[in-house]
Design a protein around this motif. Structure first.
Motif, PDB file in Angstrom:
ATOM      1  N   ALA A 162      12.933 110.693   4.878  1.00  0.00           N
ATOM      2  CA  ALA A 162      12.146 111.261   5.982  1.00  0.00           C
ATOM      3  C   ALA A 162      13.045 111.688   7.125  1.00  0.00           C
ATOM      4  N   VAL A 163      14.070 110.867   7.439  1.00  0.00           N
ATOM      5  CA  VAL A 163      15.005 111.227   8.505  1.00  0.00           C
ATOM      6  C   VAL A 163      15.764 112.497   8.161  1.00  0.00           C
ATOM      7  N   ILE A 164      16.206 112.598   6.897  1.00  0.00           N
ATOM      8  CA  ILE A 164      16.933 113.799   6.458  1.00  0.00           C
ATOM      9  C   ILE A 164      16.047 115.034   6.582  1.00  0.00           C
ATOM     10  N   ALA A 165      14.774 114.898   6.184  1.00  0.00           N
ATOM     11  CA  ALA A 165      13.860 116.039   6.268  1.00  0.00           C
ATOM     12  C   ALA A 165      13.665 116.479   7.718  1.00  0.00           C
ATOM     13  N   PHE A 166      13.571 115.515   8.630  1.00  0.00           N
ATOM     14  CA  PHE A 166      13.399 115.820  10.052  1.00  0.00           C
ATOM     15  C   PHE A 166      14.617 116.538  10.594  1.00  0.00           C
ATOM     16  N   ALA A 167      15.813 116.077  10.177  1.00  0.00           N
ATOM     17  CA  ALA A 167      17.040 116.705  10.646  1.00  0.00           C
ATOM     18  C   ALA A 167      17.155 118.143  10.160  1.00  0.00           C
ATOM     19  N   VAL A 168      16.744 118.377   8.909  1.00  0.00           N
ATOM     20  CA  VAL A 168      16.789 119.737   8.363  1.00  0.00           C
ATOM     21  C   VAL A 168      15.850 120.645   9.151  1.00  0.00           C
ATOM     22  N   THR A 169      14.670 120.096   9.497  1.00  0.00           N
ATOM     23  CA  THR A 169      13.710 120.880  10.276  1.00  0.00           C
ATOM     24  C   THR A 169      14.279 121.261  11.623  1.00  0.00           C
ATOM     25  N   LEU A 170      14.950 120.298  12.298  1.00  0.00           N
ATOM     26  CA  LEU A 170      15.569 120.593  13.579  1.00  0.00           C
ATOM     27  C   LEU A 170      16.649 121.648  13.436  1.00  0.00           C
ATOM     28  N   GLY A 171      17.421 121.560  12.366  1.00  0.00           N
ATOM     29  CA  GLY A 171      18.492 122.531  12.148  1.00  0.00           C
ATOM     30  C   GLY A 171      17.951 123.923  11.982  1.00  0.00           C
ATOM     31  N   GLY A 172      16.793 124.055  11.317  1.00  0.00           N
ATOM     32  CA  GLY A 172      16.190 125.365  11.145  1.00  0.00           C
ATOM     33  C   GLY A 172      15.695 125.956  12.441  1.00  0.00           C
ATOM     34  N   CYS A 173      15.321 125.084  13.385  1.00  0.00           N
ATOM     35  CA  CYS A 173      14.821 125.574  14.665  1.00  0.00           C
ATOM     36  C   CYS A 173      15.934 125.809  15.664  1.00  0.00           C
ATOM     37  N   GLY A 174      17.113 125.237  15.437  1.00  0.00           N
ATOM     38  CA  GLY A 174      18.210 125.339  16.394  1.00  0.00           C
ATOM     39  C   GLY A 174      18.799 126.716  16.429  1.00  0.00           C
ATOM     40  N   GLY A 175      19.553 127.033  17.528  1.00  0.00           N
ATOM     41  CA  GLY A 175      20.169 128.350  17.695  1.00  0.00           C
ATOM     42  C   GLY A 175      21.506 128.402  17.021  1.00  0.00           C
ATOM     43  N   SER A 176      21.925 129.636  16.740  1.00  0.00           N
ATOM     44  CA  SER A 176      23.257 129.872  16.214  1.00  0.00           C
ATOM     45  C   SER A 176      24.218 130.048  17.365  1.00  0.00           C
ATOM     46  N   ASP A 177      25.492 130.191  17.042  1.00  0.00           N
ATOM     47  CA  ASP A 177      26.483 130.432  18.086  1.00  0.00           C
ATOM     48  C   ASP A 177      26.185 131.702  18.855  1.00  0.00           C
ATOM     49  N   ASP A 178      25.551 132.671  18.158  1.00  0.00           N
ATOM     50  CA  ASP A 178      25.268 133.942  18.812  1.00  0.00           C
ATOM     51  C   ASP A 178      24.276 133.782  19.951  1.00  0.00           C
ATOM     52  N   ASP A 179      23.427 132.701  19.876  1.00  0.00           N
ATOM     53  CA  ASP A 179      22.437 132.522  20.923  1.00  0.00           C
ATOM     54  C   ASP A 179      23.071 132.236  22.269  1.00  0.00           C
ATOM     55  N   GLU A 180      24.319 131.757  22.268  1.00  0.00           N
ATOM     56  CA  GLU A 180      24.976 131.493  23.530  1.00  0.00           C
ATOM     57  C   GLU A 180      25.194 132.777  24.324  1.00  0.00           C
ATOM     58  N   ASN A 181      25.228 133.925  23.628  1.00  0.00           N
ATOM     59  CA  ASN A 181      25.411 135.210  24.284  1.00  0.00           C
ATOM     60  C   ASN A 181      24.116 136.015  24.342  1.00  0.00           C
ATOM     61  N   ASP A 182      22.966 135.337  24.066  1.00  0.00           N
ATOM     62  CA  ASP A 182      21.680 136.024  24.096  1.00  0.00           C
ATOM     63  C   ASP A 182      21.197 136.112  25.539  1.00  0.00           C
ATOM     64  N   PHE A 183      21.106 137.360  26.070  1.00  0.00           N
ATOM     65  CA  PHE A 183      20.731 137.570  27.457  1.00  0.00           C
ATOM     66  C   PHE A 183      19.214 137.754  27.614  1.00  0.00           C
ATOM     67  N   SER A 184      18.433 137.659  26.520  1.00  0.00           N
ATOM     68  CA  SER A 184      17.040 138.085  26.565  1.00  0.00           C
ATOM     69  C   SER A 184      16.160 137.205  27.437  1.00  0.00           C
ATOM     70  N   PHE A 185      16.639 136.027  27.795  1.00  0.00           N
ATOM     71  CA  PHE A 185      15.817 135.132  28.602  1.00  0.00           C
ATOM     72  C   PHE A 185      16.215 135.153  30.067  1.00  0.00           C
ATOM     73  N   THR A 186      17.126 136.048  30.445  1.00  0.00           N
ATOM     74  CA  THR A 186      17.506 136.178  31.852  1.00  0.00           C
ATOM     75  C   THR A 186      16.659 137.253  32.515  1.00  0.00           C
ATOM     76  N   GLY A 187      16.814 137.409  33.845  1.00  0.00           N
ATOM     77  CA  GLY A 187      16.040 138.396  34.577  1.00  0.00           C
ATOM     78  C   GLY A 187      16.590 139.799  34.411  1.00  0.00           C
ATOM     79  N   THR A 188      15.884 140.762  34.996  1.00  0.00           N
ATOM     80  CA  THR A 188      16.333 142.144  34.976  1.00  0.00           C
ATOM     81  C   THR A 188      17.564 142.303  35.869  1.00  0.00           C
ATOM     82  N   ILE A 189      18.140 143.495  35.859  1.00  0.00           N
ATOM     83  CA  ILE A 189      19.331 143.760  36.672  1.00  0.00           C
ATOM     84  C   ILE A 189      19.039 143.470  38.143  1.00  0.00           C
ATOM     85  N   ALA A 190      17.912 143.962  38.648  1.00  0.00           N
ATOM     86  CA  ALA A 190      17.576 143.774  40.054  1.00  0.00           C
ATOM     87  C   ALA A 190      17.393 142.299  40.394  1.00  0.00           C
ATOM     88  N   VAL A 191      16.719 141.560  39.512  1.00  0.00           N
ATOM     89  CA  VAL A 191      16.470 140.129  39.755  1.00  0.00           C
ATOM     90  C   VAL A 191      17.775 139.348  39.738  1.00  0.00           C
TER      91      VAL A 191
END
Length: 335
Positions: A29-58
């Motif tokens: 059960a613990v292994i299954a939970f860990a796999v589920t978390l891994g599937g939901c986690g971000g990749s290294d590329d998410d560190e450079n994902d700007f989509s959750f920041t504000g617009t240029i003006a903001v």
């Protein structure tokens, strides 16, 4: 249900085996939970994902680009508030805006932004924009000359880049800005902070173009003494051969104001003469009513009344009322 079916295959009444069964069941059960978390986690590329920041003006407001934001607000540039815009914006610091303001005779950046028309501010700001998102590491791929969002004479105006030591940008006034803080995320865009306001072609008049470039401070001072700054700020068009500061020490001294006016107007040709239109080996009348002539070469040069030629070291600095060509010698007329 899968775990129950699995353990029914090995069903037994042994107390030890029951403990083993429970241990394995919890472990799986613990292994299954860990796999589920891994599937939901971000990749290294998410560190450079700007989509959750504000617009240029903001983001510009959050980062303290107060003069820039004031100019953007007055100019009403919609793309800076568009969450879907994918742009590269070179944002001058407040100090950079203050410096430009004082060069142009304003008390500070606030006074300059308040005084300049919205369309002028829009032109200046668009000259700070590239049409796609480019992180600092990606800028060099665009080459040494890149198009901006500002249009001059029916074509995108360009900036010149130097990547030999960080990122340096040369504008239409031949002044250089340095990227001081790169890669500020802004939604799908990116902001690079720079230490100077970039001056586009065809927007400021000849005197203003000289004022914003410290290389011409001696020329500007001479224009003021000779009371010619008003004339060269007029409608024109004019072609000005502008000596650099380094050219002045070699010039004769102790001229009267009238003689200084003759010298300075000897550097001015009526009309706009671009570098491609320079007529070589023929006398060209100047505003002083005396002539100069041009000598072809690399670089081309100007012949005055002396035996020393003036080299043309930079060309086609475009102003709103004409053009400036840069020379390495003060031209001397007959006095």
């Amino acid at each position: 249900m899968f775990l129950d079916a699995f353990f029914r295959l090995f069903a037994t009444d042994s107390e030890d085996e029951l403990k083993l069964r429970n241990f394995l069941k919890c472990g799986l059960a613990v292994i299954a939970f860990a796999v589920t978390l891994g599937g939901c986690g971000g990749s290294d590329d998410d560190e450079n994902d700007f989509s959750f920041t504000g617009t240029i003006a903001v983001v510009a407001k959050e980062q303290g680009f107060n003069a820039f934001v004031a100019a953007v607000t007055k100019a009403s540039i919609g793309s800076f508030s568009d969450p879907n815009a994918q742009l590269t914006v070179f944002a001058p610091t407040d100090q950079a805006f203050d410096t430009l303001a004082k060069q142009l005779g304003f008390a500070d950046a606030t006074a300059m932004v308040n005084a300049l028309p919205a369309n002028t501010l829009q032109s200046i700001l668009n000259y700070h924009v590239l049409g796609s998102k480019k992180l600092a590491a990606d800028l060099s791929a665009g080459g040494p000359t890149q198009q901006t969002a500002y249009t001059f004479e029916n074509a995108p105006a360009t900036l010149r880049f130097d990547f030999s030591n960080g990122v340096k940008i040369t504008d239409a006034a031949l002044t250089v800005a340095t990227v001081v803080t790169p890669d500020i995320p802004a939604r799908n865009s990116v902001i690079h902070a720079i230490d100077k306001v970039l001056i586009p072609p065809g927007l400021l008049n000849i005197v203003q173009m000289a004022q914003v470039n410290p290389t011409f401070s001696s020329l500007v001072s001479a224009l003021v003494v000779a009371d010619l700054q008003g004339t060269l700020s007029g409608a024109g068009p004019f072609t000005v051969f502008a000596p650099t500061n380094a050219a002045f020490p070699a010039a004769p001294l102790n001229f009267s104001t009238a003689q200084l006016r003759t010298i300075l107007t000897y550097h001015v040709v009526p009309g706009q003469v671009l570098s491609t239109q320079i007529p070589y080996d023929t006398p060209v009348p100047t505003v002083s009513m005396q002539t100069i002539s041009f000598v072809a070469g690399t670089p081309p040069a100007i012949r005055d009344t002396t035996s020393t030629l003036a080299n043309i070291v930079a060309v086609d600095v475009r102003a709103s009322n004409g053009v400036i060509h840069v020379i390495d010698k003060v031209l001397i007329p007959t006095l």
